[in-house]
Structures are given as structure tokens and as C-alpha cells.
Design a protein around this motif. Structure first.
Motif, short mmCIF file in Angstrom:
data_model
loop_
_atom_site.label_atom_id
_atom_site.label_comp_id
_atom_site.label_asym_id
_atom_site.label_seq_id
_atom_site.Cartn_x
_atom_site.Cartn_y
_atom_site.Cartn_z
N ALA A 1 0.84 -1.20 0.00
CA ALA A 1 0.00 0.00 0.00
C ALA A 1 0.88 1.25 0.00
CB ALA A 1 -0.94 -0.02 1.20
N ALA A 2 2.02 1.20 0.67
CA ALA A 2 2.94 2.35 0.68
C ALA A 2 3.55 2.55 -0.72
CB ALA A 2 4.04 2.14 1.71
N VAL A 3 3.82 1.44 -1.41
CA VAL A 3 4.34 1.55 -2.78
C VAL A 3 3.25 2.10 -3.70
CG1 VAL A 3 5.22 0.22 -4.76
CG2 VAL A 3 6.04 -0.30 -2.45
N GLN B 1 9.51 -3.02 -1.68
CA GLN B 1 8.32 -3.73 -1.16
C GLN B 1 8.69 -5.08 -0.57
OE1 GLN B 1 4.78 -3.90 -3.69
NE2 GLN B 1 4.51 -6.02 -3.07
N VAL B 2 8.18 -5.31 0.62
CA VAL B 2 8.36 -6.60 1.29
C VAL B 2 7.05 -7.37 1.20
CG1 VAL B 2 8.61 -7.65 3.59
CG2 VAL B 2 10.17 -5.84 2.88
N GLY B 3 7.14 -8.67 0.92
CA GLY B 3 5.92 -9.47 0.91
C GLY B 3 5.88 -10.46 -0.22
N LEU B 4 4.73 -11.05 -0.36
CA LEU B 4 4.52 -12.09 -1.35
C LEU B 4 4.96 -11.67 -2.75
CD1 LEU B 4 3.04 -14.89 -1.66
CD2 LEU B 4 1.10 -13.56 -2.41
N THR B 5 4.60 -10.46 -3.14
CA THR B 5 4.97 -10.00 -4.47
C THR B 5 6.14 -9.01 -4.41
OG1 THR B 5 3.12 -8.46 -4.29
CG2 THR B 5 2.76 -10.43 -5.60
N GLY B 6 6.83 -9.01 -3.30
CA GLY B 6 8.03 -8.18 -3.17
C GLY B 6 9.19 -9.03 -2.68
N SER C 1 -0.86 -2.86 8.35
CA SER C 1 -1.99 -3.59 8.93
C SER C 1 -1.66 -5.05 9.19
CB SER C 1 -3.21 -3.47 8.03
OG SER C 1 -2.92 -4.00 6.75
N GLY C 2 -0.76 -5.63 8.35
CA GLY C 2 -0.38 -7.04 8.57
C GLY C 2 -1.16 -8.01 7.72
N ALA C 3 -1.42 -7.64 6.47
CA ALA C 3 -2.10 -8.56 5.54
C ALA C 3 -1.19 -9.78 5.30
CB ALA C 3 -2.36 -7.85 4.21
N VAL C 4 -1.81 -10.95 5.05
CA VAL C 4 -1.00 -12.17 4.86
C VAL C 4 0.06 -11.98 3.78
CG1 VAL C 4 -2.52 -13.99 5.69
CG2 VAL C 4 -2.85 -13.10 3.38
N HIS C 5 -0.28 -11.19 2.77
CA HIS C 5 0.68 -10.97 1.68
C HIS C 5 1.95 -10.29 2.19
CE1 HIS C 5 -3.49 -10.57 0.07
NE2 HIS C 5 -3.04 -11.54 -0.68
N HIS C 6 1.79 -9.40 3.14
CA HIS C 6 2.96 -8.71 3.70
C HIS C 6 3.72 -9.65 4.64
CE1 HIS C 6 5.43 -5.27 4.72
NE2 HIS C 6 5.42 -5.74 5.96
C1 LIG Z 1 -1.95 -10.74 -4.97
C2 LIG Z 1 -1.57 -9.76 -3.92
C3 LIG Z 1 -0.25 -9.63 -3.59
C4 LIG Z 1 0.14 -8.74 -2.60
N1 LIG Z 1 1.46 -8.62 -2.28
C5 LIG Z 1 1.82 -7.80 -1.27
C6 LIG Z 1 3.18 -7.68 -0.86
O1 LIG Z 1 4.10 -8.27 -1.44
N2 LIG Z 1 3.47 -6.86 0.17
C7 LIG Z 1 2.51 -6.15 0.83
O2 LIG Z 1 2.85 -5.41 1.77
N3 LIG Z 1 1.23 -6.24 0.46
C8 LIG Z 1 0.86 -7.02 -0.59
N4 LIG Z 1 -0.44 -7.06 -0.97
C9 LIG Z 1 -1.38 -6.10 -0.41
C10 LIG Z 1 -1.88 -6.50 0.97
O3 LIG Z 1 -2.99 -7.35 0.86
C11 LIG Z 1 -2.29 -5.25 1.77
O4 LIG Z 1 -3.25 -4.54 1.03
C12 LIG Z 1 -1.12 -4.32 2.07
O5 LIG Z 1 -0.07 -5.05 2.67
C13 LIG Z 1 -1.60 -3.24 3.00
O6 LIG Z 1 -0.55 -2.33 3.23
P1 LIG Z 1 -0.55 -1.46 4.55
O7 LIG Z 1 -0.58 -2.36 5.73
O8 LIG Z 1 0.56 -0.48 4.46
O9 LIG Z 1 -1.89 -0.62 4.39
P2 LIG Z 1 -3.29 -0.76 5.09
O10 LIG Z 1 -3.83 -2.14 5.03
O11 LIG Z 1 -4.13 0.34 4.53
O12 LIG Z 1 -3.00 -0.48 6.62
C14 LIG Z 1 -2.56 0.72 7.11
C15 LIG Z 1 -2.43 0.56 8.62
O13 LIG Z 1 -1.96 1.77 9.14
C16 LIG Z 1 -2.59 2.01 10.37
N5 LIG Z 1 -2.54 3.44 10.62
C17 LIG Z 1 -3.39 4.39 10.21
N6 LIG Z 1 -2.97 5.59 10.63
C18 LIG Z 1 -1.82 5.40 11.31
C19 LIG Z 1 -0.91 6.24 11.98
N7 LIG Z 1 -1.12 7.55 12.03
N8 LIG Z 1 0.17 5.69 12.57
C20 LIG Z 1 0.39 4.35 12.52
N9 LIG Z 1 -0.45 3.50 11.91
C21 LIG Z 1 -1.54 4.03 11.30
C22 LIG Z 1 -3.97 1.49 10.22
O14 LIG Z 1 -4.53 1.16 11.48
C23 LIG Z 1 -3.75 0.26 9.32
O15 LIG Z 1 -3.60 -0.90 10.11
C24 LIG Z 1 -0.84 -7.95 -1.95
C25 LIG Z 1 -2.18 -8.09 -2.29
C26 LIG Z 1 -2.56 -8.99 -3.26
C27 LIG Z 1 -4.01 -9.14 -3.62
#
Ligand SMILES: Cc1cc2nc3c(=O)[nH]c(=O)nc-3n(C[C@H](O)[C@H](O)[C@H](O)COP(=O)(O)OP(=O)(O)OC[C@H]3O[C@@H](n4cnc5c(N)ncnc54)[C@H](O)[C@@H]3O)c2cc1C
Length: 477
Positions: free
Chosen positions: A403-405, A415-420, A434-439
Motif C-alpha cells: 500500500a505504501a508503494v 516492497q516486502v511481501g509475497l509480491t516483493g 496492517s499485517g495482511a497475509v501478503h505482507h
Molecule cells: C496478490 C496480492 C499480492 C500482494 N502482495 C503484497 C506484498 O508483497 N506486500 C505487501 O505489503 N502487500 C501485498 N499485498 C497487499 C496486501 O494485501 C495489503 O493490502 C497491504 O499489505 C496493505 O498495506 P498497509 O498495511 O501499508 O496498508 P493498510 O492495510 O491500509 O494499513 C494501514 C495501517 O496503518 C494504520 N494506521 C493508520 N494511521 C496510522 C498512523 N497515524 N500511525 C500508525 N499507523 C496508522 C492502520 O490502522 C492500518 O492498520 C498484496 C495483495 C494482493 C491481492
């Protein structure tokens, strides 16, 4: 230029995300004639019809009951017959599918169809004369046509315009392809999934702590790692495999759990042989017949092992996280379906081959990973990491969630994770993730995991040793 783009429909009905990048890459090559190619059930027909509206001249659907249940070897064989019939200059595949996750079909198809290969392409730089691509890890690579490339998430697939026309979709069955049905589908697949389990890997007992403890916890995590000795196998088998070869040294620990008879193939020497390594290695394997071959899972191995498997006509299990044996069979465990389940896989053919999930090289002691929730504090967090690095203490590095990327906070390479990338630093500090399984898939082997997130229900805490319930702004401003 005549281009075949391999596309797969996901279970949800969309185009596999990496294949979307492959299609867009083809659309951006001037004066190209694009042909889509997919192996799938009948419902794939409508999916292909819709995709042709973006600019492909036509699409071919390889559809036959004999094709069902194919592993990567059987898939590559079936696709290769179509590629040979279509005789393109270039084949573009996505790096991997998100259901299979192996990344093996592209390299295996290149070998089976006799095409030169570049994997992990980030940019197509030149198409005149020779093909030149910028890769994720090996800089610029040049090859001659006909060629196959596998692409990373290098672009976004365009949307169809209202005036766009549908292209033709043609079905080919096994007979029309001239396929040997013993090499297709389940019959032609040496690897079999024996069982699958819920993936509890990487789960930890999280202790919630106060912000003021952050520095001490990081220091403790780095220290703990220094003291950590190599962990041996938890359960050693009664009978071990004879003649196991390993290509590269990182998978040695896992190999020792299943065999006392190990031969190490020097990874650097192998790579320096270039493409000639593959034929040489295959002839050695045919002569000496090892029971199993294990490979590290770096870029080179993940490109080379599927080509070797294609020539040996054996199965290859990707990204194994555990191995077992009964002295004859190798049982390979790997995450599947985005890491939600662990599959237990065996291989009917010999040698039994697997790539072993090994974290990417990296000397950082602490990885500070930014999630979408760290957006507001990004400059402050970057300055914090820079300050830490200037103190000549443990080395810090920055990484990102997807999501950061996607929010353009950091480049895809981070990017760290399944596709990184996969990483295993002594300390992983996850800020706003957030801790999605992909990450989780990419960081679960880290030493100490510390998560900063204001949401107590965020799944990252299930995978963290320490949790700080706070907004990033409260800590890093
Ligand atoms: C096929 C596929 C492959 C994928 N591969 C990867 C992969 O390789 N790597 C990966 O990372 N993801 C991957 N994803 C995406 C993954 O499912 C998540 O969508 C992604 O990891 C979410 O990133 P995030 O935790 O940064 O964002 P979000 O899920 O949006 O989470 C943001 C978090 O920030 C917290 N937050 C909000 N405000 C603040 C604040 N002020 N201070 C601190 N925390 C705050 C929230 O509570 C929330 O938990 C993949 C998805 C698919 C479908």
C-alpha cells in the motif's frame, strides 16, 4: 513485432495482476501485433473477449478437459505448443500468478518453446534488433529474438475506451494443438498436492509496551540475534534421502535435515557458466541421478531451476518452507493462495526438485518498514533512520508495504511481501502496517518484530513480538 501475451484469469474473475502488466507492456511497444494466450476453462472465453477490447488483435483459448489440473511443467508444455504454432517474436508473461505463486511457468515455457529468456523485467528499453530490458536485480540484459520475458509490477493496465472494438477469440483443444495428452493436465503433472493446512506460520505472542521502550527493544533484538545460534531441525526423520544435491549454500541447513549425503554445486561458478550451465547440469543429473535437488530461491535460481526441470521433465516445487522425507520420497511444504494455506506436495518424477525460500541478502540489522499509515510521518521517519545510521551503531534500512508503494511513498524495489522481497533482519519495525497475509509472507522470518499501529485489532500484532498502540506521529515527530 508479433507479441504473444500469456494471461490467466484469477478465481475472482480478473486478470492476474502481473499479466495485466505484461499486457500493458505489449501495448506500449510501437507497431506491435498482440495476441493473447490463455489456458483455462470455457468461462475464460468471455474474459478474453473483454481483454481484446484493449488492443489485442486476437486471443487464443487453450481449452480441453485434458488440460485440467496442470502443474507448471504441464502448463508450460501446453502453452509451448500454441507458442510454436503462433511463432511470435516475443512472448510476455507476468512474473507469477497470484494463486499458484510459483513464478516457474515463464522460464519453463521459454525452455520448452526454445526462446531466449529475461526474467523480472522492470522496463523494456529497446526492441529494435536485439531486445534490451532493465531487470529488477541484474541491470540491463540483452537477448536475441525470439524471446520470452517475465515482468514485474512495472505499469498499470489501461482501461478500455468506449469506442474500442472486440477482437476475435479462437479455441484450440488438445487435438488442434497436436498435444500428447500424457504430457498435459493432471496426467502430465509430476507434482501433486497431498494435503493443505491453515497457515499459522509466523504467528507470535505479542506483548503490548509503552512507546518509551522502543529504543531498548530494538537494542535487545539486535543483541539477541547476535547470540542466536543456527536452529536445527525440530523433528529429524528416521530415514534420510540418499544423494541430495544443493545449488547454492543457503538451503544447506534444510538439506541436512533430510540427507547426510549432500553435494554442493557452487552457485557462483554455476552462474558464471551462463546458459551453458543448464545443459551441462542436466547431463550430470542424468548420469548421476540424485534423488533430490534443492535450490536457493534467489533470482538466478528461480530462473534456472524451472528450465532444468523442463529439460529433465520433472516437477519443481517453488518456495518451500519445510521438507520431510521417509527415505524415498521428499515431502515439500509451501505457502499457497497468498500464504493463507500451507500445501504438502510430493513429486512422482525423479529427481525431486524444490526451490527453498531463503531471505534476500542484506546486511541491515533493523528494517524499518513503512505502511500506508506512516504516510504523514514519512519525512520524519526517513530522517530518524538517517540519524540512526549516522550514529555508527546497528545498520538501518527502509522497506515498504505494497500500500505504501501504491501510494508512491517508496519504490517497488523496497516492497516486502509475497509480491516483493523476503527479508529476515534481526529486528523488523513495522510502522503503520496492517499485517495482511501478503505482507507477512515476506517478513515472518525476522528475529524480533515490533509493530506500531493505533488499531489494536490490526493483524500485524498477531505476528509481532512487541506492539506499540500509537499513531506514528506520536513517536516519530
Ligand atoms: C496478490 C496480492 C499480492 C500482494 N502482495 C503484497 C506484498 O508483497 N506486500 C505487501 O505489503 N502487500 C501485498 N499485498 C497487499 C496486501 O494485501 C495489503 O493490502 C497491504 O499489505 C496493505 O498495506 P498497509 O498495511 O501499508 O496498508 P493498510 O492495510 O491500509 O494499513 C494501514 C495501517 O496503518 C494504520 N494506521 C493508520 N494511521 C496510522 C498512523 N497515524 N500511525 C500508525 N499507523 C496508522 C492502520 O490502522 C492500518 O492498520 C498484496 C495483495 C494482493 C491481492
Amino acid at each position: 513485432m508479433r507479441i504473444v501475451v500469456c494471461v490467466k484469469q484469477t478465481v475472482a474473475g480478473d486478470i492476474n495482476p502481473f499479466d495485466a502488466c505484461a499486457y500493458e507492456a505489449a501495448l506500449q511497444i510501437p507497431e506491435s501485433e498482440i495476441i493473447l494466450l490463455s489456458m483455462g476453462p470455457e468461462k475464460t472465453y468471455e474474459f478474453l473477449v473483454n481483454l481484446t477490447r484493449l488492443g489485442a488483435k486476437e486471443a487464443y483459448l487453450l481449452c480441453d478437459r485434458a488440460f485440467a489440473g496442470a502443474d507448471t511443467l504441464a502448463t508450460a508444455y501446453t502453452l509451448s505448443l500454441a507458442v510454436k504454432k503462433l511463432a511470435p517474436d516475443l512472448v510476455i508473461c507476468g512474473r507469477q500468478t497470484i494463486d499458484g505463486d510459483t513464478g516457474q511457468t515463464g522460464p519453463s515455457l521459454a525452455m520448452t518453446a526454445g526462446l531466449s529468456l529475461i526474467t523480472n523485467v522492470m522496463q523494456i528499453k529497446q526492441t529494435e534488433g536485439q531486445l534490451c530490458c532493465v531487470t529488477r536485480d541484474r541491470g540491463e540484459q540483452y537477448v536475441n529474438y525470439p524471446a520470452l520475458i517475465t515482468v514485474e509490477r512495472m505499469n498499470r493496465l489501461r482501461l478500455p475506451s468506449i469506442r474500442s472494438k472486440r477482437g476475435k477469440v479462437i479455441r484450440w483443444n488438445a487435438q488442434e494443438l497436436g498435444a500428447d495428452t500424457k504430457k498435459c493436465g493432471i496426467k502430465g503433472s509430476p507434482t501433486k498436492v497431498l494435503a493443505s493446512f491453515a497457515n499459522e506460520d509466523g504467528k507470535r505472542k505479542c506483548r503490548f509496551v509503552d512507546t518509551s521502550m522502543l529504543d531498548a527493544l530494538i537494542e535487545e533484538g539486535v543483541q539477541k540475534e547476535k547470540e542466536r545460534t543456527e536452529q536445527g531441525a525440530e523433528r529429524l526423520p528416521e530415514k534420510k534421502l540418499k544423494k541430495v544435491w544443493i545449488v547454492g549454500g543457503k538451503c544447506k541447513q534444510m538439506a541436512q535435515n533430510i540427507s547426510d549425503d549432500i553435494r554442493v554445486i557452487d552457485r557462483e561458478a554455476a552462474e558464471s557458466m551462463g546458459q551453458s550451465f543448464i545443459r551441462w547440469f542436466v547431463s550430470m543429473v542424468e548420469k548421476e541421478q540424485p534423488a533430490a535437488i534443492l535450490w536457493d530461491s534467489d533470482f538466478w535460481s528461480k530462473q534456472t531451476a524451472p528450465q532444468v526441470a523442463a529439460l529433465l521433465r520433472t516437477g519443481l516445487c517453488a518456495d518451500c518452507t519445510a521438507l520431510e522425507t521417509d527415505g524415498e520420497h521428499l515431502y515439500m511444504y509451501r505457502p499457497a493462495f497468498s500464504g493463507n494455506v500451507i500445501a504438502k506436495i510430493s513429486c512422482a518424477a525423479r529427481p525431486q526438485m524444490a526451490t527453498i525460500r531463503t531471505p534476500a541478502d542484506g546486511a541491515a540489522d533493523i528494517i524499518c518498514a513503512f505502511g500506508k499509515g506512516a504516510k504523514n510521518v514519512q519525512p520524519l521517519l526517513e530522517a530518524y533512520v538517517q540519524r540512526k545510521n549516522s550514529e555508527k551503531g546497528p545498520r538501518w534500512e527502509i522497506a515498504a508495504s505494497r500500500a505504501a508503494v501504491d501510494a508512491e511513498m517508496l519504490p517497488y524495489e523496497m516492497q516486502v511481501g509475497l509480491t516483493g522481497r523476503s527479508v529476515n533482519p534481526p529486528v523488523y519495525l513495522a510502522v503503520g502496517i496492517s499485517g495482511a497475509v501478503h505482507h507477512i509472507e515476506g517478513m515472518k522470518q525476522a528475529g524480533t518484530v515490533i509493530a506500531v499501529n493505533p488499531d489494536r485489532k490490526a493483524p500485524i500484532f498477531e505476528y509481532a513480538d512487541y506492539g506499540i498502540l500509537a499513531a506514528a506521529e506520536e513517536i516519530f515527530s
